[in-house]
Design a protein around this motif. Structure first.
Motif, PDB file in Angstrom:
ATOM      1  N   ALA A   4       0.848  -1.191   0.000  1.00  0.00           N
ATOM      2  CA  ALA A   4       0.000   0.000   0.000  1.00  0.00           C
ATOM      3  C   ALA A   4       0.877   1.231   0.000  1.00  0.00           C
ATOM      4  O   ALA A   4       2.047   1.176   0.396  1.00  0.00           O
ATOM      5  N   LEU A   5       0.325   2.326  -0.468  1.00  0.00           N
ATOM      6  CA  LEU A   5       0.998   3.616  -0.370  1.00  0.00           C
ATOM      7  C   LEU A   5       0.546   4.263   0.931  1.00  0.00           C
ATOM      8  O   LEU A   5      -0.615   4.665   1.065  1.00  0.00           O
ATOM      9  N   PHE A   6       1.446   4.345   1.893  1.00  0.00           N
ATOM     10  CA  PHE A   6       1.124   4.923   3.195  1.00  0.00           C
ATOM     11  C   PHE A   6       1.496   6.404   3.210  1.00  0.00           C
ATOM     12  O   PHE A   6       2.646   6.766   2.932  1.00  0.00           O
ATOM     13  N   LEU A   7       0.530   7.255   3.509  1.00  0.00           N
ATOM     14  CA  LEU A   7       0.742   8.697   3.579  1.00  0.00           C
ATOM     15  C   LEU A   7       1.099   9.041   5.014  1.00  0.00           C
ATOM     16  O   LEU A   7       0.247   9.012   5.907  1.00  0.00           O
ATOM     17  N   ILE A   8       2.365   9.350   5.235  1.00  0.00           N
ATOM     18  CA  ILE A   8       2.912   9.457   6.590  1.00  0.00           C
ATOM     19  C   ILE A   8       3.112  10.923   6.982  1.00  0.00           C
ATOM     20  O   ILE A   8       3.979  11.607   6.424  1.00  0.00           O
ATOM     21  N   GLY A  83       4.691  -5.831  -4.732  1.00  0.00           N
ATOM     22  CA  GLY A  83       4.101  -6.314  -3.485  1.00  0.00           C
ATOM     23  C   GLY A  83       4.693  -5.726  -2.220  1.00  0.00           C
ATOM     24  O   GLY A  83       4.480  -6.265  -1.130  1.00  0.00           O
ATOM     25  N   GLN A  84       5.428  -4.622  -2.334  1.00  0.00           N
ATOM     26  CA  GLN A  84       6.050  -4.000  -1.163  1.00  0.00           C
ATOM     27  C   GLN A  84       5.356  -2.685  -0.812  1.00  0.00           C
ATOM     28  O   GLN A  84       4.876  -1.978  -1.707  1.00  0.00           O
ATOM     29  N   PRO A  85       5.320  -2.321   0.473  1.00  0.00           N
ATOM     30  CA  PRO A  85       4.717  -1.043   0.858  1.00  0.00           C
ATOM     31  C   PRO A  85       5.643   0.126   0.522  1.00  0.00           C
ATOM     32  O   PRO A  85       6.856  -0.029   0.460  1.00  0.00           O
TER      33      PRO A  85
END
Length: 234
Positions: A4-8, A83-85
């Motif tokens: 997933a694309l995590f918005l940090i 398949g990696q974040p």
């Protein structure tokens, strides 16, 4: 960990992480090896402050700014296809809000990747919260025109929306031009229009004040070179 694309979100200044960022963010960060960032140096410092055990040299950074080309940005999302974040970091505050990261998020959405926004400080929303202005109907405009005549015309037009649509107007400026923008609001707006200035939000010298333009007239402010949000309302 899921792809997933995590918005940090990032701290807005030299604020201790535990004051503004939940522990869950740290748990997510520890599982990410690919980061899209505005500035590699400050991103590395933020991550090391998040957890000292992070080995920065084991991470991959993709730098995103106004010069980044679409084909480059598409490559930044390749780890998601594998398949990696991937983590997206703004320079300060929430990614994709007044931030070039919005283009990356749009690209991820088009490719049907999962996008996960994490909790953290947003100077725009926190300024609105502290202003006392209408929080149900508001517009964030970002930067006003640099040209003096165009800026004056834009301010007058947006000020009119306060009265015709009951809409709070929100702006930011490059910190070294803060005092010029303040002077433009005082010179241009109606005396009864309210102006809120929210500077260095979440920091030790946080300063949020709402006054009428008439009350602001003649005042000297120490906001030069400090991240500041400006809000107008009636």
């Amino acid at each position: 960990m899921e792809s997933a694309l995590f918005l940090i979100p990032v701290t807005l200044g030299d604020t201790e992480h535990h004051r503004v960022l939940p522990p869950y963010n740290r748990d997510i960060i520890l599982h990410i090896r690919h980061f899209i960032v505005e500035n590699v140096r400050t991103a590395r410092r933020f991550l090391k402050q998040t957890d000292a055990s992070i080995v920065i040299d084991e991470l991959t950074f993709y730098e995103l700014n106004k010069h980044s080309l679409p084909e480059e940005m598409a490559g930044y999302l390749q780890p998601l296809a594998d398949g990696q974040p991937v983590g997206l970091l703004s320079e300060a505050g929430c990614p994709a809000v007044a931030d070039p990261g919005a283009e990356i998020v749009a690209m991820a959405q088009r490719k049907n990747y999962r996008v996960v926004p994490l909790v953290g400080p947003s100077s725009v929303l926190m300024a609105l919260m502290g202003s006392g202005f209408n929080g149900q109907n508001f517009a964030f405009h970002g930067y006003l025109p640099i040209d003096s005549a165009a800026r004056t015309e834009r301010i007058k037009m947006l000020e009119a929306r306060i009265y015709s649509e009951n809409e709070t107007q929100i702006f930011i400026e490059t910190p070294y031009r803060n005092e010029k923008l303040f002077a433009d609001f005082v010179r241009t707006c109606r005396p009864a229009t309210k102006l809120c200035i929210a500077s260095n939000i979440t920091c030790d010298d946080e300063w949020i004040r709402t006054r009428t333009v008439r009350e602001w007239t003649g005042q000297k402010l120490d906001i030069q070179k400090k991240p500041t949000i400006f809000l107008l309302y009636k």
